[in-house]
Design an enzyme around this catalytic site. Structure first.
Site, PDB file in Angstrom:
ATOM      1  CB  VAL A  84      -0.947  -0.005   1.232  1.00  0.00           C
ATOM      2  CG1 VAL A  84      -1.902  -1.195   1.177  1.00  0.00           C
ATOM      3  CG2 VAL A  84      -0.163  -0.024   2.553  1.00  0.00           C
ATOM      4  CG  HIS A 100      -4.052  -5.982  -0.124  1.00  0.00           C
ATOM      5  ND1 HIS A 100      -3.050  -6.789   0.368  1.00  0.00           N
ATOM      6  CD2 HIS A 100      -5.008  -6.827  -0.562  1.00  0.00           C
ATOM      7  CE1 HIS A 100      -3.395  -8.062   0.210  1.00  0.00           C
ATOM      8  NE2 HIS A 100      -4.570  -8.110  -0.357  1.00  0.00           N
ATOM      9  CB  CYS A 132     -19.807  14.894   5.443  1.00  0.00           C
ATOM     10  SG  CYS A 132     -19.112  13.306   5.958  1.00  0.00           S
ATOM     11  CB  THR A 170       4.101 -12.110  -1.338  1.00  0.00           C
ATOM     12  OG1 THR A 170       2.891 -12.345  -0.604  1.00  0.00           O
ATOM     13  CG2 THR A 170       4.169 -13.047  -2.509  1.00  0.00           C
ATOM     14  CB  SER A 171       4.088 -14.581   3.708  1.00  0.00           C
ATOM     15  OG  SER A 171       2.859 -13.875   3.717  1.00  0.00           O
ATOM     16  CG  ASN A 195      10.232 -14.951   0.400  1.00  0.00           C
ATOM     17  OD1 ASN A 195      10.943 -14.886   1.405  1.00  0.00           O
ATOM     18  ND2 ASN A 195       8.946 -14.627   0.398  1.00  0.00           N
ATOM     19  N   PRO A 196      13.832 -14.770   0.565  1.00  0.00           N
ATOM     20  CG  PRO A 196      14.356 -13.245   2.254  1.00  0.00           C
ATOM     21  CD  PRO A 196      13.564 -13.396   1.002  1.00  0.00           C
ATOM     22  CB  ALA A 213      13.431  -7.764  -3.103  1.00  0.00           C
TER      23      ALA A 213
HETATM   24  P1  NAD Z   1       4.174 -10.600   4.688  1.00  0.00           P
HETATM   25  O1  NAD Z   1       4.695  -9.737   5.778  1.00  0.00           O
HETATM   26  O2  NAD Z   1       3.177 -11.624   5.016  1.00  0.00           O
HETATM   27  O3  NAD Z   1       5.412 -11.398   4.028  1.00  0.00           O
HETATM   28  C1  NAD Z   1       6.589 -10.789   3.670  1.00  0.00           C
HETATM   29  C2  NAD Z   1       7.456 -11.777   2.911  1.00  0.00           C
HETATM   30  O4  NAD Z   1       8.597 -11.092   2.462  1.00  0.00           O
HETATM   31  C3  NAD Z   1       7.932 -12.979   3.724  1.00  0.00           C
HETATM   32  O5  NAD Z   1       7.725 -14.162   3.002  1.00  0.00           O
HETATM   33  C4  NAD Z   1       9.446 -12.721   3.890  1.00  0.00           C
HETATM   34  O6  NAD Z   1      10.210 -13.911   3.882  1.00  0.00           O
HETATM   35  C5  NAD Z   1       9.743 -11.883   2.675  1.00  0.00           C
HETATM   36  N1  NAD Z   1      10.870 -10.966   2.818  1.00  0.00           N
HETATM   37  C6  NAD Z   1      11.354 -10.369   3.945  1.00  0.00           C
HETATM   38  N2  NAD Z   1      12.382  -9.569   3.636  1.00  0.00           N
HETATM   39  C7  NAD Z   1      12.562  -9.680   2.296  1.00  0.00           C
HETATM   40  C8  NAD Z   1      13.473  -9.081   1.381  1.00  0.00           C
HETATM   41  N3  NAD Z   1      14.404  -8.204   1.779  1.00  0.00           N
HETATM   42  N4  NAD Z   1      13.366  -9.399   0.079  1.00  0.00           N
HETATM   43  C9  NAD Z   1      12.413 -10.272  -0.350  1.00  0.00           C
HETATM   44  N5  NAD Z   1      11.536 -10.865   0.469  1.00  0.00           N
HETATM   45  C10 NAD Z   1      11.612 -10.568   1.777  1.00  0.00           C
HETATM   46  O7  NAD Z   1       3.661  -9.628   3.576  1.00  0.00           O
HETATM   47  P2  NAD Z   1       2.720  -9.885   2.310  1.00  0.00           P
HETATM   48  O8  NAD Z   1       2.979 -11.241   1.770  1.00  0.00           O
HETATM   49  O9  NAD Z   1       2.856  -8.709   1.452  1.00  0.00           O
HETATM   50  O10 NAD Z   1       1.219  -9.925   2.829  1.00  0.00           O
HETATM   51  C11 NAD Z   1       0.697  -9.338   3.943  1.00  0.00           C
HETATM   52  C12 NAD Z   1      -0.040  -8.016   3.830  1.00  0.00           C
HETATM   53  O11 NAD Z   1       0.843  -7.042   4.269  1.00  0.00           O
HETATM   54  C13 NAD Z   1      -0.511  -7.476   2.546  1.00  0.00           C
HETATM   55  O12 NAD Z   1      -1.889  -7.372   2.634  1.00  0.00           O
HETATM   56  C14 NAD Z   1       0.038  -6.042   2.435  1.00  0.00           C
HETATM   57  O13 NAD Z   1      -0.994  -5.172   2.082  1.00  0.00           O
HETATM   58  C15 NAD Z   1       0.511  -5.761   3.782  1.00  0.00           C
HETATM   59  N6  NAD Z   1       1.725  -4.971   4.016  1.00  0.00           N
HETATM   60  C16 NAD Z   1       2.136  -3.992   3.137  1.00  0.00           C
HETATM   61  C17 NAD Z   1       3.320  -3.269   3.370  1.00  0.00           C
HETATM   62  C18 NAD Z   1       3.755  -2.211   2.386  1.00  0.00           C
HETATM   63  O14 NAD Z   1       2.937  -1.592   1.709  1.00  0.00           O
HETATM   64  N7  NAD Z   1       5.073  -1.995   2.248  1.00  0.00           N
HETATM   65  C19 NAD Z   1       4.089  -3.555   4.497  1.00  0.00           C
HETATM   66  C20 NAD Z   1       3.635  -4.544   5.387  1.00  0.00           C
HETATM   67  C21 NAD Z   1       2.466  -5.239   5.102  1.00  0.00           C
HETATM   68 ZN    ZN Z   2     -17.655  12.428   4.368  1.00  0.00          ZN
END
Ligand code: NAD
Ligand code: ZN
Length: 227
Positions: A84, A100, A132, A170-171, A195-196, A213
């Site tokens: 987001v 999201h 409002c 992403t997890s 993903n690490p 990443a």
């Molecule tokens: P998550 O926190 O569930 O998973 C994060 C994943 O990233 C894990 O699998 C982890 O192993 C991996 N990770 C950690 N460090 C990393 C790196 N340096 N490089 C690559 N991978 C790495 O997050 P998700 O899967 O995005 O889902 C959860 C929800 O979290 C989503 O709905 C999202 O909207 C929200 N979210 C968004 C933000 C943002 O906008 N930056 C931050 C936190 C959570």
């Molecule tokens: Zn309003």
């Protein structure tokens, strides 16, 4: 050129200093995100939820797109993101599908109007609607809420029609976004995961790059160039 689609999660922004949801450093005042990012939490205590969002907005406002965001932007692929934070757009990606929502948008719980709000820190918590004076909420998707239909449909269509589906940071445990790699695979795409750590997506991935990443995307591009 291969038809490539990218799905990203919080891990792609970790190197910009924005904590993921499931990492230890993602905790704020000992609350788990699952206790704050829900409609119930907001009903019970909008001030608390907004204080958490204000903290995250402050972190994100200081963050810059990292090497992974920048390299991904150069690929000219559509990016479907669960993030987001708006960092893919800031890195120059033209087409970003936000599953999201976006932390810089607010929606009024009274009149329903949605608009941008970049105030950091917020002057008033919880903030009020400029039309409002109703209670505002972040225009993001919380646990238990549906995703924007048009964004989800477009993401599914892309997953079904691409040749390579690249998943970064992403997890894969938040649905339905976490299902998209499976949809892509079922429809014949090669799935590549960066993903690490291992995730449910690792099991179906054709290529797994166990790197953070920035390093992972660089390796992915090298691999593509050598094909
Ligand atoms: P998550 O926190 O569930 O998973 C994060 C994943 O990233 C894990 O699998 C982890 O192993 C991996 N990770 C950690 N460090 C990393 C790196 N340096 N490089 C690559 N991978 C790495 O997050 P998700 O899967 O995005 O889902 C959860 C929800 O979290 C989503 O709905 C999202 O909207 C929200 N979210 C968004 C933000 C943002 O906008 N930056 C931050 C936190 C959570
Ligand atoms: Zn309003």
């Amino acid at each position: 050129m291969l038809n490539l689609v990218v799905l990203t999660g919080a891990g792609v922004s970790a190197e910009s200093g924005i904590p993921t949801f499931r990492g230890k450093e993602g905790l704020w005042k000992n609350f788990k995100p699952e206790e704050l990012a829900t409609p119930e939490a907001f009903r019970k205590n909008p001030k608390l939820v907004w204080e958490w969002y204000d903290w995250r907005r402050q972190l994100i406002s200081k963050a810059e797109p990292n090497k992974a965001h920048k390299l991904l932007a150069q690929l000219n692929a559509v990016i479907i993101t669960q993030n987001v934070d708006g960092l893919h757009q800031r890195a120059g990606t033209k087409k970003v599908i936000e599953l999201h929502g976006n932390i810089w948008r607010v929606r009024c719980t009274s009149c329903g109007k949605e608009y941008e709000n970049y105030e950091v820190p917020l002057r008033e918590i919880p903030p009020k609607c400029k039309f409002c004076n109703g209670l505002l909420r972040p225009a993001v998707v919380w646990f238990g809420e549906s995703l924007p239909m048009d964004a989800l449909e477009e993401a599914e269509r892309l997953a079904k029609s691409c040749e390579v589906f690249l998943v970064v940071g992403t997890s894969g445990v938040v649905y339905p976004a976490g299902l998209l790699p499976f949809v892509a695979k079922e429809h014949g795409a090669k799935v590549v995961e960066i993903n690490p750590e291992s995730t449910p997506i690792s099991e179906i991935a054709d290529i797994v790059i166990r790197e953070k990443a920035s390093v992972g995307v660089e390796k992915f591009i090298q691999t593509m160039l050598n094909l």
